[in-house]
Design an enzyme around this catalytic site. Structure first.
Site, mmCIF file in Angstrom:
data_model
loop_
_atom_site.group_PDB
_atom_site.id
_atom_site.type_symbol
_atom_site.label_atom_id
_atom_site.label_comp_id
_atom_site.label_asym_id
_atom_site.label_seq_id
_atom_site.Cartn_x
_atom_site.Cartn_y
_atom_site.Cartn_z
ATOM 1 N N VAL A 95 1.822 -4.794 -5.996
ATOM 2 C CA VAL A 95 1.085 -3.549 -6.246
ATOM 3 C C VAL A 95 0.049 -3.792 -7.338
ATOM 4 O O VAL A 95 0.385 -4.188 -8.458
ATOM 5 C CB VAL A 95 2.028 -2.402 -6.686
ATOM 6 C CG1 VAL A 95 1.237 -1.100 -6.849
ATOM 7 C CG2 VAL A 95 3.162 -2.221 -5.692
ATOM 8 N N LYS A 111 2.274 0.151 -0.969
ATOM 9 C CA LYS A 111 2.262 0.064 -2.436
ATOM 10 C C LYS A 111 2.768 1.356 -3.069
ATOM 11 O O LYS A 111 3.540 1.327 -4.041
ATOM 12 C CB LYS A 111 0.850 -0.267 -2.911
ATOM 13 C CG LYS A 111 0.422 -1.679 -2.508
ATOM 14 C CD LYS A 111 -1.074 -1.876 -2.655
ATOM 15 C CE LYS A 111 -1.492 -3.307 -2.338
ATOM 16 N NZ LYS A 111 -2.949 -3.456 -2.234
ATOM 17 N N GLU A 138 -6.768 -7.658 4.317
ATOM 18 C CA GLU A 138 -5.604 -8.271 4.950
ATOM 19 C C GLU A 138 -6.052 -9.058 6.181
ATOM 20 O O GLU A 138 -7.151 -8.833 6.705
ATOM 21 C CB GLU A 138 -4.615 -7.180 5.368
ATOM 22 C CG GLU A 138 -4.030 -6.404 4.214
ATOM 23 C CD GLU A 138 -3.303 -7.292 3.222
ATOM 24 O OE1 GLU A 138 -2.358 -7.979 3.604
ATOM 25 O OE2 GLU A 138 -3.693 -7.311 2.039
#
Ligand code: HSE
Length: 319
Positions: free
Chosen positions: A131, A202, A187
């Site tokens: 995170v 997250k 990603e």
């Protein structure tokens, strides 16, 4: 001097290569902070022949060669996704290794299984990098244990912050996303960023830590950023606001409500000013009041910083 602490690296993408480089270029600093030498024993990559700037570490395709290596004390999993990462983390605990990971999807979805495996193995599971990358919000969240949370709100995804800040400058959504992919922030499948899965993972990790129980990412309401156009941003800016991809958790008396999606924020707010991959996390609590954290939330070096912070913490306390 205490015995050398061995690190096995699973994954050599943007983050894995940054970890390998940092481990081989700042050995003195890491040793001083860990109180013992840290050694990168080997790294596993899908295609070990692919050219990588990974500090000259031995690269193998055989993950079990790393998991079974008695010189490896901590496994750093930066492959991402749930399969095979879940089985590899569980296998690492079964072999008595500690695990450090940046894998938010896995930690968010498999919270119970991973924590239970670590507990049974009497080993540590650490995921500061999962995170807000370099911003130490996991450590902060743990430290807030005595305070009751009221609201957590902020920008937890660098790619969408990058895209929104590019829309602010008049660039198109597609151009900005292509740039985020090129820079290594997005990603492998950028759907995870623009449709909010990454932010939801997250946020669910932060809520799970703040509530001391698993909050599943499926319980976060998601709205995609895809519908947000340059015209929306221009019209917002004309009214003194702009658009950012916000993650919000409201801790009510009866239930916690969590959502991620595009929202208007004041142009002069920390969120409205956030550009590039800056993350912002604002905690409103009863005892501790309001706390705000901000900094680099994506990218190889920023993520490696958090991963190595976890590795050092384990190396210091492990026998
Ligand atoms: N794709 C993620 C982001 C990487 O853009 O924030 C860091 O978790």
């Amino acid at each position: 001097m205490r015995a050398t602490f061995g690190v096995g690296l699973l994954g050599l993408g943007t983050v894995g290569s940054a970890v390998a480089r940092a481990m081989t270029t700042r050995t003195k600093r890491l040793e001083a902070m860990a109180g013992r030498p840290l050694r990168l024993v080997a790294a596993a990559a899908r295609d070990p022949k692919k050219q990588r700037d990974a500090g000259g570490v031995t690269v193998t395709q055989d993950v079990f060669a790393i998991l079974d290596d008695p010189d490896v004390h901590v496994v750093v999993e930066v492959i991402g996704g749930t399969s095979p990462a879940r089985d590899l983390q569980l296998a690492a605990f079964e072999r008595g290794k500690h695990v450090v990971t940046a894998n938010k999807e896995l930690v968010a979805k498999e919270w119970k299984a991973l924590h239970e495996a670590a507990r049974l193995a009497k080993r540590e599971l650490r995921f500061e990098a999962a995170v807000a990358a370099a911003v130490p919000v996991i450590a902060a969240t743990r430290q807030l244990a005595a305070s009751r949370p009221r609201v957590v709100r902020g920008l937890l995804n660098g790619t969408t912050t990058f895209i929104c800040s590019q829309l602010d400058r008049g660039r198109s959504f597609d151009e900005a996303l292509a740039e985020a992919i090129r820079l290594g922030y997005a990603e492998a499948d950028p759907t995870a960023d623009v449709d909010g899965y990454d932010s939801a993972y997250k946020l669910s990790i932060l809520i799970s830590l703040l509530e001391g129980r698993h909050f599943h990412p499926d319980d976060v309401r998601r709205t995609s950023l895809r519908g947000t156009t340059l015209a929306d941003v221009e019209s917002a800016r004309a009214r003194g606001v702009t658009i950012r991809y916000l993650a919000t958790a409201d801790f009510g008396e009866k239930a916690t409500r969590a959502r991620v999606g595009p929202e208007e924020v004041a142009l002069d707010s920390l969120e409205g000013q956030a550009a590039g991959t800056t993350n912002v996390v604002r905690f409103e609590t009863d005892l501790a009041g309001t706390l705000v954290f901000s900094g680099p939330g994506a990218g190889g070096d920023a993520t490696a910083s958090a991963i190595l912070g976890d590795v050092i913490a384990i190396a210091r306390s492990a026998r």
